[in-house]
Motif scaffolding. Structure first.
Motif, PDB file in Angstrom:
ATOM      1  N   GLN A 162       0.656 -10.366  -4.898  1.00 15.78           N
ATOM      2  CA  GLN A 162      -0.117  -8.909  -4.883  1.00 15.78           C
ATOM      3  C   GLN A 162       0.202  -8.236  -3.570  1.00 15.78           C
ATOM      4  O   GLN A 162      -0.644  -8.059  -2.904  1.00 15.78           O
ATOM      5  CB  GLN A 162      -1.411  -9.253  -4.901  1.00 15.78           C
ATOM      6  CG  GLN A 162      -2.235  -9.985  -6.224  1.00 15.78           C
ATOM      7  CD  GLN A 162      -2.255  -8.835  -7.493  1.00 15.78           C
ATOM      8  OE1 GLN A 162      -2.098  -7.664  -7.131  1.00 15.78           O
ATOM      9  NE2 GLN A 162      -2.241  -9.362  -8.588  1.00 15.78           N
ATOM     10  N   PRO A 163       1.489  -7.961  -3.306  1.00 14.65           N
ATOM     11  CA  PRO A 163       1.923  -7.507  -1.842  1.00 14.65           C
ATOM     12  C   PRO A 163       1.284  -6.127  -1.677  1.00 14.65           C
ATOM     13  O   PRO A 163       0.921  -5.714  -0.467  1.00 14.65           O
ATOM     14  CB  PRO A 163       3.448  -7.344  -1.952  1.00 14.65           C
ATOM     15  CG  PRO A 163       3.736  -7.256  -3.404  1.00 14.65           C
ATOM     16  CD  PRO A 163       2.685  -8.170  -4.218  1.00 14.65           C
ATOM     17  N   GLU A 164       0.914  -5.312  -2.638  1.00 20.73           N
ATOM     18  CA  GLU A 164       0.456  -3.899  -2.512  1.00 20.73           C
ATOM     19  C   GLU A 164      -1.111  -3.715  -2.405  1.00 20.73           C
ATOM     20  O   GLU A 164      -1.670  -2.955  -1.620  1.00 20.73           O
ATOM     21  CB  GLU A 164       1.075  -3.075  -3.875  1.00 20.73           C
ATOM     22  CG  GLU A 164       2.288  -2.857  -3.706  1.00 20.73           C
ATOM     23  CD  GLU A 164       3.008  -2.098  -2.562  1.00 20.73           C
ATOM     24  OE1 GLU A 164       2.181  -1.381  -1.834  1.00 20.73           O
ATOM     25  OE2 GLU A 164       4.145  -2.627  -2.168  1.00 20.73           O
ATOM     26  N   ASP A 165      -1.676  -5.037  -2.778  1.00 17.87           N
ATOM     27  CA  ASP A 165      -3.133  -5.028  -2.894  1.00 17.87           C
ATOM     28  C   ASP A 165      -4.087  -5.855  -2.112  1.00 17.87           C
ATOM     29  O   ASP A 165      -5.093  -5.717  -1.820  1.00 17.87           O
ATOM     30  CB  ASP A 165      -3.613  -5.086  -4.428  1.00 17.87           C
ATOM     31  CG  ASP A 165      -3.274  -3.790  -5.251  1.00 17.87           C
ATOM     32  OD1 ASP A 165      -3.408  -2.701  -4.771  1.00 17.87           O
ATOM     33  OD2 ASP A 165      -2.879  -3.844  -6.367  1.00 17.87           O
ATOM     34  N   VAL A 166      -3.182  -6.798  -1.568  1.00 17.29           N
ATOM     35  CA  VAL A 166      -3.897  -7.717  -0.827  1.00 17.29           C
ATOM     36  C   VAL A 166      -3.920  -7.377   0.686  1.00 17.29           C
ATOM     37  O   VAL A 166      -3.019  -6.863   1.357  1.00 17.29           O
ATOM     38  CB  VAL A 166      -3.102  -9.336  -0.853  1.00 17.29           C
ATOM     39  CG1 VAL A 166      -1.941  -9.322  -0.073  1.00 17.29           C
ATOM     40  CG2 VAL A 166      -4.202 -10.334  -0.200  1.00 17.29           C
TER      41      VAL A 166
END
Length: 390
Positions: A162-166
Motif C-alpha cells: 500500500q505505498p500510495e495509501d499508507v
C-alpha cells in the motif's frame, strides 16, 4: 474417559482425539496439565532415516558403519498438543511442533490483500492480521524476543502493498535506532525519538483526526471507509514505557508525559473511525506502562515471552506467555482466543529492497501538517478542504 473418535489428518500432520469429559471436570482441568501431556508424548525418541544422507556416503572401509548410523539415526520427539471444547474435548496431537524460524518471503508479502499483514505461523497455518477488522494492536515482550522484528514485518508489508495509501507516525523511544531506516520516507509524516518530539507528533496526529471527524460530520458518514477515503495512518510507538508518567520525579517531564498519555488514550479511543491505527509496544508490560483505558481499545494482542504471569496478564488478560519457550519470535496472538505462533523473520535485504526505491523516487517533504487551529474559523463559517500537491 471414553474415546469417541480418532482420525489422522495427513495434510495437517496431526491425530485428532475426541473425548467426552467426565462429570465434575472441565476444559481448564486438562489445559492446566498441558505441559504434563506434552512431556509424556515427548519422553522418547523415534527412528528417522534421511535418504539424502545416502548421497554423502564415503565408499571406503567405514561404509558399513556409515550405513548403520543412517539406519539407526534417532531424533527426540517434538510433538505438540492443542485442546479445545465444543461439547466434547478435542485434542490434536501434531507430529511436530513449530519451527524456530519461518522466513517472510516476497511471495508471502504479495499474497496479502488490502490491509492484511502476515504475522507468522501456527500449528494450523498462517496468522494474517487484517487492520480493517482489528485496527489497533498491543504488543509486549521481554528484551530481544523479537518485538522489533514484528514491527518491521508490519511496516515493510504495508509499504510494499500500500505505498500510495499508507502513512506512518513512528515514535522510536530507543534513540531512533529501530526505525531509522524509515525516517526519510515520504510515507512517514512524523518521526520522534524522545518525549518532546513524541508530544508534537501525537498532536499532529490528533489534528489530523479532528480534521477527518469534521469531514465525517459534515457528510453524515460514520467512518473513513464509508467516506471512500483510502489512506490509513499507522501510529507506531516502540517502547511506550518511556512515555509513562508513573514514577517520573521531574515535574516538567512528568507533565509532558501526562500530555503524551492523554493523546495516546484519545487516539486509541477515537482513531478507528478516522483511519488511524495504533500499535502500542512495550518490553515492560505493567499496569503503569499499559493503562486500562488504552487496553480497552486495543483488542488485538501479541505477547512474546515474558518473565512473569503478571506481565502476561497485562498484555493478554491471562497468563501463558511466561511459559513460552525462549525463542525469538515465539508469541501468543490473541483476537477472540489465544493462539501460539512463530512470527515471521524479515531479513534486512527485504527491508532494504522495499525502502530504498521509495526514498529515491519520492523524496521527503519538509512540511508535514498544517496545524488544525490555523484551518478552523474563529466564528461560524464553513470548512474548506485544501489540497496540496506532493
Amino acid at each position: 474417559m471414553r474415546l469417541y473418535r480418532r482420525n489422522y489428518n495427513k495434510a495437517g500432520k496431526y491425530t485428532e482425539y475426541v473425548f467426552k469429559i467426565p462429570l465434575g471436570l472441565e476444559l481448564k482441568d486438562f489445559v492446566d496439565k498441558h505441559g504434563k501431556f506434552k512431556d509424556g508424548l515427548n519422553n522418547r525418541s523415534a527412528r528417522r532415516i534421511n535418504l539424502k544422507d545416502f548421497r554423502n556416503l564415503k565408499f571406503d572401509a567405514t561404509l558399513p558403519k556409515q550405513i548403520r548410523a543412517i539406519l539407526e539415526n534417532r531424533v527426540q520427539l517434538s510433538k505438540e498438543i492443542e485442546m479445545e471444547y465444543d461439547g466434547m474435548l478435542i485434542m490434536r496431537v501434531y507430529d511436530e511442533g513449530l519451527q524456530q524460524s519461518y522466513d517472510l518471503t516476497p511471495e508471502i508479502i504479495k499474497a496479502a490483500k488490502s490491509w492484511q499483514v502476515p504475522l507468522g505461523v501456527t500449528l494450523k497455518g498462517q496468522v494474517v492480521h487484517d487492520f480493517e477488522k482489528g485496527p489497533h494492536i498491543l504488543i509486549g515482550g521481554a528484551t530481544d524476543m523479537g518485538k522489533s522484528n514484528i514491527l518491521n514485518v508490519i511496516i515493510t508489508v504495508l509499504l510494499s502493498n500500500q505505498p500510495e495509501d499508507v502513512e506512518f507516525t513512528l515514535i522510536d523511544l530507543k534513540g531512533g535506532l529501530e526505525f531509522g531506516i524509515y525516517e526519510n520516507l515520504p510515507q512517514v509524516k512524523n518521526f520522534a525519538t524522545n518525549a518532546e518530539e513524541a508530544k508534537t507528533a501525537l498532536e499532529n496526529v490528533k489534528d489530523e483526526m479532528e480534521r477527518m471527524f469534521n469531514k465525517l460530520r459534515s457528510t453524515g458518514k460514520k467512518n473513513v471507509k464509508a467516506l471512500g477515503v483510502t489512506k490509513r495512518h499507522f501510529v507506531i510507538i516502540d517502547e511506550s514505557a518511556e512515555l509513562s508518567s508513573s514514577g517520573e520525579q521531574d515535574r516538567e517531564e512528568k507533565a509532558l508525559k501526562i500530555e503524551c498519555e492523554n493523546l495516546i488514550k484519545d487516539i486509541a479511543r477515537r482513531g478507528r473511525a478516522s483511519g488511524i491505527r495504533l500499535l502500542y509496544c512495550t518490553q515492560y508490560p505493567t499496569a503503569e506502562t499499559v493503562s486500562s483505558q488504552v487496553k480497552r481499545n486495543l483488542i488485538t494482542r501479541i505477547c512474546l515471552p515474558v518473565d512473569t504471569a503478571t506481565a502476561s496478564t497485562v498484555v493478554l488478560d491471562e497468563g501463558g506467555a511466561e511459559d513460552l519457550p525462549l525463542i525469538q519470535g515465539r508469541a501468543i496472538y490473541k483476537r477472540n482466543r489465544c493462539t501460539q505462533m512463530q512470527a515471521y523473520y524479515i531479513s534486512d535485504e527485504i527491508i532494504d529492497k522495499t525502502v530504498k526505491p521509495l526514498i529515491r523516487i519520492r523524496p521527503r517533504k519538509e512540511e508535514r501538517y498544517v496545524p488544525l487551529r490555523k484551518e478552523t474559523p474563529e466564528k461560524g463559517g464553513s470548512y474548506t478542504t485544501r489540497f496540496e500537491e506532493t
